[in-house]
Design a protein around this motif. Structure first.
Motif, PDB file in Angstrom:
ATOM      1  N   GLN A 251      -5.830  -1.597  13.545  1.00 15.55           N
ATOM      2  CA  GLN A 251      -5.809  -1.454  15.007  1.00 15.55           C
ATOM      3  C   GLN A 251      -5.141  -2.698  15.589  1.00 15.55           C
ATOM      4  O   GLN A 251      -5.611  -3.812  15.393  1.00 15.55           O
TER       5      GLN A 251
ATOM      6  N   VAL B  69      -5.696   4.438   8.198  1.00 18.75           N
ATOM      7  CA  VAL B  69      -6.825   4.036   7.365  1.00 18.75           C
ATOM      8  C   VAL B  69      -6.307   3.358   6.102  1.00 18.75           C
ATOM      9  O   VAL B  69      -5.337   3.804   5.502  1.00 18.75           O
TER      10      VAL B  69
ATOM     11  N   LYS C 129     -15.087   0.151  10.753  1.00 22.20           N
ATOM     12  CA  LYS C 129     -16.010   0.956  11.546  1.00 22.20           C
ATOM     13  C   LYS C 129     -16.547   2.097  10.693  1.00 22.20           C
ATOM     14  O   LYS C 129     -16.117   2.290   9.560  1.00 22.20           O
TER      15      LYS C 129
ATOM     16  N   LEU D 208     -13.880   7.762  13.155  1.00 23.84           N
ATOM     17  CA  LEU D 208     -12.433   7.893  12.969  1.00 23.84           C
ATOM     18  C   LEU D 208     -11.898   8.982  13.878  1.00 23.84           C
ATOM     19  O   LEU D 208     -12.569   9.988  14.136  1.00 23.84           O
ATOM     20  N   ARG D 209     -10.685   8.782  14.351  1.00 24.76           N
ATOM     21  CA  ARG D 209     -10.039   9.777  15.199  1.00 24.76           C
ATOM     22  C   ARG D 209      -8.677  10.123  14.615  1.00 24.76           C
ATOM     23  O   ARG D 209      -8.121   9.376  13.816  1.00 24.76           O
TER      24      ARG D 209
ATOM     25  N   ASP E  81      -5.579   7.516  13.542  1.00 26.06           N
ATOM     26  CA  ASP E  81      -5.955   6.217  12.980  1.00 26.06           C
ATOM     27  C   ASP E  81      -5.239   6.000  11.653  1.00 26.06           C
ATOM     28  O   ASP E  81      -5.056   6.927  10.871  1.00 26.06           O
TER      29      ASP E  81
ATOM     30  N   GLY F 151      -1.718   5.626  15.601  1.00 27.17           N
ATOM     31  CA  GLY F 151      -2.296   4.437  16.215  1.00 27.17           C
ATOM     32  C   GLY F 151      -2.643   4.643  17.673  1.00 27.17           C
ATOM     33  O   GLY F 151      -2.865   3.679  18.390  1.00 27.17           O
ATOM     34  N   HIS F 152      -2.664   5.879  18.129  1.00 23.42           N
ATOM     35  CA  HIS F 152      -3.013   6.246  19.512  1.00 23.42           C
ATOM     36  C   HIS F 152      -2.096   5.587  20.536  1.00 23.42           C
ATOM     37  O   HIS F 152      -2.533   5.185  21.602  1.00 23.42           O
TER      38      HIS F 152
ATOM     39  N   PHE G 182      -9.571   0.326   8.940  1.00 24.00           N
ATOM     40  CA  PHE G 182      -8.379   0.905   9.545  1.00 24.00           C
ATOM     41  C   PHE G 182      -7.649  -0.173  10.329  1.00 24.00           C
ATOM     42  O   PHE G 182      -8.204  -1.222  10.646  1.00 24.00           O
TER      43      PHE G 182
END
Length: 199
Positions: free
Chosen positions: A134, A152, A141, A146-147, A150, A29-30, A132
């Protein structure tokens, strides 16, 4: 043989000692690393775009000519044409130049059309909608955005936009069925078991 000295020298003189990381940690989730984490270096990962095409608008002509003249027959007729241009021969250079030009042009048009179809297929795959999570909300998106990190959500009969780690399943036994037909051509269902938990 102990390679630690060699690794140290390579990391110091090639990569810089401050950039050497022994392990790779991905924050889901960064999220930011917890306070007190030592030597956290944000890592750069490639994007999620799919590119199966060979050519771009800018490199089509030189790359295509290079690929065509790697073929021995085309290269042979090119040498014959150049010899006929340089040396005074009884035959005209047009007799070998025009067929060569025709073959190269037709092949370039065919390969350009095939590559254009690959670009269209890549764009369709890269613009597939993906759901995904967030900040606790379900967001949609394109798959190319996607990074790594993430989370999903894949529903039934949807394709995977990238490599995923199976975290959770809506089934009670924590399993799901996956087909890998787009990767290896196998259309049979494979059972994948969730290793963490299920809803």
């Amino acid at each position: 043989m102990d390679c630690s000295l060699l690794r140290t020298l390579v990391s110091r003189y090639c990569a810089g000692e401050e950039n050497w990381v022994d392990s790779r940690t991905i924050y889901v989730g960064h999220r930011e690393p917890p306070p007190g984490t030592e030597a956290y270096i944000p890592q750069r990962f490639p994007d999620n775009r799919i590119v199966s095409s060979k050519y771009t608008f800018w490199n089509f002509i030189p790359k295509n000519l290079f690929e065509q003249f790697r073929r021995i027959a085309n290269f042979y007729f090119l040498i014959i044409f150049l010899v006929q241009l340089i040396i005074d021969t009884p035959t005209s250079p047009v007799t070998s130049g025009l067929p060569l030009l025709f073959v190269i042009t037709v092949t370039a048009i065919k390969q350009g059309y095939e590559d254009w179809l690959r670009h269209k297929a890549d764009n369709a795959m890269n613009q597939c909608p993906v759901h995904f999570i967030q900040h606790g909300k379900l967001v949609r998106k394109q798959s190319r955005k996607l990074r790594v990190g993430d989370i999903v959500m894949v529903k039934e009969d949807e394709t995977f936009p990238c490599d995923l780690i199976f975290l959770s399943s809506s089934r009670e036994d924590g399993t799901c069925f996956v087909t890998t037909a787009s990767l290896d051509g196998e259309s049979s269902h494979k059972v994948v078991k969730c290793s963490i938990f299920s809803f």
